[in-house]
Motif scaffolding. Structure first.
Motif, mmCIF file in Angstrom:
data_model
loop_
_atom_site.group_PDB
_atom_site.id
_atom_site.type_symbol
_atom_site.label_atom_id
_atom_site.label_comp_id
_atom_site.label_asym_id
_atom_site.label_seq_id
_atom_site.Cartn_x
_atom_site.Cartn_y
_atom_site.Cartn_z
ATOM 1 N N GLU A 70 38.480 -103.591 60.401
ATOM 2 C CA GLU A 70 38.344 -102.297 61.080
ATOM 3 C C GLU A 70 36.941 -101.739 60.923
ATOM 4 O OE1 GLU A 70 40.250 -97.774 60.990
ATOM 5 O OE2 GLU A 70 41.204 -99.394 59.855
ATOM 6 N N ARG A 71 36.474 -101.057 61.958
ATOM 7 C CA ARG A 71 35.150 -100.436 61.955
ATOM 8 C C ARG A 71 35.292 -98.920 62.039
ATOM 9 N NH1 ARG A 71 31.538 -104.514 61.032
ATOM 10 N NH2 ARG A 71 29.952 -103.792 62.512
ATOM 11 N N ILE A 72 34.336 -98.217 61.447
ATOM 12 C CA ILE A 72 34.260 -96.765 61.571
ATOM 13 C C ILE A 72 32.851 -96.406 62.027
ATOM 14 C CG2 ILE A 72 36.059 -96.272 59.881
ATOM 15 C CD1 ILE A 72 33.833 -95.689 57.848
ATOM 16 N N GLU A 73 32.685 -95.178 62.490
ATOM 17 C CA GLU A 73 31.394 -94.728 63.010
ATOM 18 C C GLU A 73 30.723 -93.794 62.030
ATOM 19 O OE1 GLU A 73 30.213 -93.747 67.426
ATOM 20 O OE2 GLU A 73 30.912 -91.892 66.478
ATOM 21 N N LEU A 74 29.416 -93.927 61.915
ATOM 22 C CA LEU A 74 28.594 -93.012 61.132
ATOM 23 C C LEU A 74 27.675 -92.254 62.067
ATOM 24 C CD1 LEU A 74 27.382 -95.284 58.179
ATOM 25 C CD2 LEU A 74 29.379 -93.782 58.221
ATOM 26 N N TYR A 75 27.482 -90.975 61.746
ATOM 27 C CA TYR A 75 26.529 -90.151 62.491
ATOM 28 C C TYR A 75 25.383 -89.763 61.556
ATOM 29 C CZ TYR A 75 24.304 -86.033 64.439
ATOM 30 O OH TYR A 75 23.369 -85.128 64.880
ATOM 31 N N ALA A 76 24.170 -89.777 62.080
ATOM 32 C CA ALA A 76 23.002 -89.314 61.325
ATOM 33 C C ALA A 76 22.014 -88.664 62.280
ATOM 34 C CB ALA A 76 22.336 -90.468 60.582
ATOM 35 N N LEU A 99 19.125 -87.623 58.041
ATOM 36 C CA LEU A 99 20.158 -86.767 57.473
ATOM 37 C C LEU A 99 21.511 -87.402 57.805
ATOM 38 C CD1 LEU A 99 18.549 -83.512 58.854
ATOM 39 C CD2 LEU A 99 18.600 -84.142 56.437
ATOM 40 N N LEU A 100 22.087 -88.092 56.842
ATOM 41 C CA LEU A 100 23.298 -88.892 57.073
ATOM 42 C C LEU A 100 24.555 -88.111 56.757
ATOM 43 C CD1 LEU A 100 24.634 -91.701 57.633
ATOM 44 C CD2 LEU A 100 24.428 -92.115 55.162
ATOM 45 N N ASP A 101 25.489 -88.078 57.713
ATOM 46 C CA ASP A 101 26.859 -87.639 57.416
ATOM 47 C C ASP A 101 27.569 -88.821 56.764
ATOM 48 O OD1 ASP A 101 26.408 -85.195 58.572
ATOM 49 O OD2 ASP A 101 27.630 -85.565 60.359
ATOM 50 N N GLN A 102 27.823 -88.721 55.463
ATOM 51 C CA GLN A 102 28.503 -89.814 54.788
ATOM 52 C C GLN A 102 29.877 -90.053 55.419
ATOM 53 O OE1 GLN A 102 28.408 -88.571 50.639
ATOM 54 N NE2 GLN A 102 26.307 -87.860 50.970
ATOM 55 N N ARG A 103 30.386 -91.246 55.284
ATOM 56 C CA ARG A 103 31.649 -91.605 55.931
ATOM 57 C C ARG A 103 32.739 -90.558 55.666
ATOM 58 N NH1 ARG A 103 34.144 -97.023 53.996
ATOM 59 N NH2 ARG A 103 32.334 -97.872 55.086
ATOM 60 N N GLY A 104 33.439 -90.205 56.730
ATOM 61 C CA GLY A 104 34.528 -89.245 56.645
ATOM 62 C C GLY A 104 34.113 -87.797 56.745
ATOM 63 N N THR A 105 32.796 -87.516 56.798
ATOM 64 C CA THR A 105 32.308 -86.141 56.821
ATOM 65 C C THR A 105 31.599 -85.844 58.130
ATOM 66 O OG1 THR A 105 30.075 -86.514 55.946
ATOM 67 C CG2 THR A 105 31.875 -86.402 54.349
ATOM 68 N N GLY A 106 31.440 -84.569 58.442
ATOM 69 C CA GLY A 106 30.699 -84.169 59.634
ATOM 70 C C GLY A 106 31.196 -84.895 60.863
#
Length: 434
Positions: A30-36, A84-91
């Motif tokens: 499974e893959r998840i997305e990160l936003y920065a 500025l990284l939103d760590q996994r599960g945040t933001g």
């Protein structure tokens, strides 16, 4: 990776999204997305600049949403291109909350999913992002609070990815159990409360009056939060910030208004308390907070709740009965919060499963840290309410080449309150300039 670019005063911003494995040991799963959000000074968009990765405190908070060159960002942009990284599960990074977690299945499935949201997974995310952004060049990491815990994990597991590490209020114990963390914390919390009352002596009686009212009426706040005595005491979490004592005083001073039913807690008080107590915006904080200390095959088992019983002076009902000053509490998570907070209530069973888990992997590698070659500078805030100074200093000694700056000039939020000054000092330290 996708990108969208826009501007604020003095800054060019680029939204970036990355796809990473949920479980790095199963990269084809499974893959998840990160936003920065990438930030670079206006006019330097095309310059070849080194990267600085910012890791927010928490756990469970997305990265700061700055306006222009606020706080420490302006100083960083003099030298760096900042991520500025939103760590996994945040933001905006595949959020984990009461709305999304039921998509995983039952509480067991949710707890298994959240087992991948500690510093070890976050650092592996960072390494994938780094290789994509920098072409393999190392970068500097700035870790605030829990972000500093992640930075120490980075030094333990992937130091080749780091050019330097800057840590503010976030040197964790390398081997303390959660019980040890809270056993050290409650005396610090008490000192902060006593200092608050010394500064605002009128708040002793005000806090007792509010506590007595809450104990009798247990009001439900506008957002559905059930205000218990323990919940009211937990507003002491503010006392770890530079302006926290003032904020608490301002909340207490106008708590009551007259009404046909007699004196009641004002709508203004209730609205502020609801905003302060709710975990709706950062539920991961409550769910995995104690798990950030979990190592060595032991369950955390609601450590803050169990250890609190060793400090009877924090028993609010006994304080009211004896006439003693009410002690507020601090950065602690308790099982009752999963009953009082409507944002957490659906996640109660998941939280209990995480608290009972015993198979947590070690987070830090003392041998590798003892052989560290990455330049590291850390601001250690003396008597920090959230991170024990003794634990932090011991870790500073254990990391080869780490230069600590132990100071009583700031509270835990020194990077927010005096960011340019703090960051400038740390940069000078890793560069050998101070």
């Amino acid at each position: 990776m996708s990108a969208a670019q826009y501007r604020q005063a003095g800054v060019v911003l680029t939204d970036r999204r990355f796809v990473v494995p949920l479980d790095h040991d199963a990269p084809d799963g499974e893959r998840i997305e990160l936003y920065a959000r990438e930030a670079v000074a206006t006019g330097r968009e095309n310059d070849e600049l080194p990267w600085l990765l910012y890791l927010q405190g928490g756990p469970g908070f997305g990265a700061n949403r700055f306006s222009g060159k606020q706080a420490w960002l302006g100083r960083a942009l003099q030298d760096y291109r900042v991520l500025l990284l939103d760590q996994r599960g945040t933001g905006a990074s595949t959020p984990a909350n009461r709305q999304t977690l039921p998509l995983r299945g039952d509480a067991h499935a949710q707890a298994a999913y959240l087992g991948h949201f500690r510093a070890d997974s976050i650092v592996r995310d960072c390494e994938l992002v780094r290789r994509e952004l920098t072409g393999g060049a190392p970068w500097t990491v700035l870790g605030q609070s829990f972000g500093g815990f992640c930075a120490v994990r980075y030094l333990s597991s992937a130091p080749e990815g780091l050019d330097a590490a800057l840590i503010t209020g976030g040197l964790p114990s390398l081997d303390a159990h959660a019980d040890d963390v809270y056993r050290a914390a409650y005396p610090r919390i008490e000192r902060k409360v006593r200092a608050h009352y010394a500064r605002y002596p009128m708040d002793v009686e005000r806090a007792r009056e509010i506590a007595a009212y809450v104990l009798e009426h247990e009001p439900v706040l506008p957002n559905g939060y059930r205000l218990t005595l323990e919940a009211f005491q937990s507003l002491g979490i503010w006392l770890g910030a530079s302006d926290g004592s003032d904020r608490l005083h301002h909340l207490l001073e106008d708590a009551f208004v007259p009404s046909p039913a007699g004196r009641v807690l004002s709508d203004a008080f209730q609205e502020q308390a609801a905003a302060a107590l709710s975990y709706a915006g950062h539920p991961l904080y409550a769910l995995v907070h104690e798990a950030i200390y979990a190592q060595g095959g032991r369950a955390t088992d609601w450590a803050a709740e169990r250890v609190r019983a060793e400090f009877p002076q924090f028993d609010g009902e006994k304080s009211l009965a004896s006439g003693a000053a009410l002690l507020f509490t601090g950065e602690t998570v308790h099982p009752w919060q999963f009953d009082t907070d409507p944002a957490l209530r659906p996640l109660r069973d998941t939280a209990h499963l995480l608290a009972s888990r015993t198979d947590w992997e070690p987070l830090y590698d003392p041998a590798r840290l003892a052989a560290n070659e990455v330049p590291v500078a850390a601001a250690v805030y003396h008597d920090d309410m959230y991170v024990d100074t003794g634990h932090a200093v011991a870790t500073a000694r254990a990391v080869r080449g780490l230069r600590p700056w132990v100071t009583n000039e700031f509270e835990h939020d020194g990077l927010r309150a005096s960011g340019p000054r703090v960051l400038d000092r740390l940069l000078g330290m890793v560069r050998g300039e101070v």
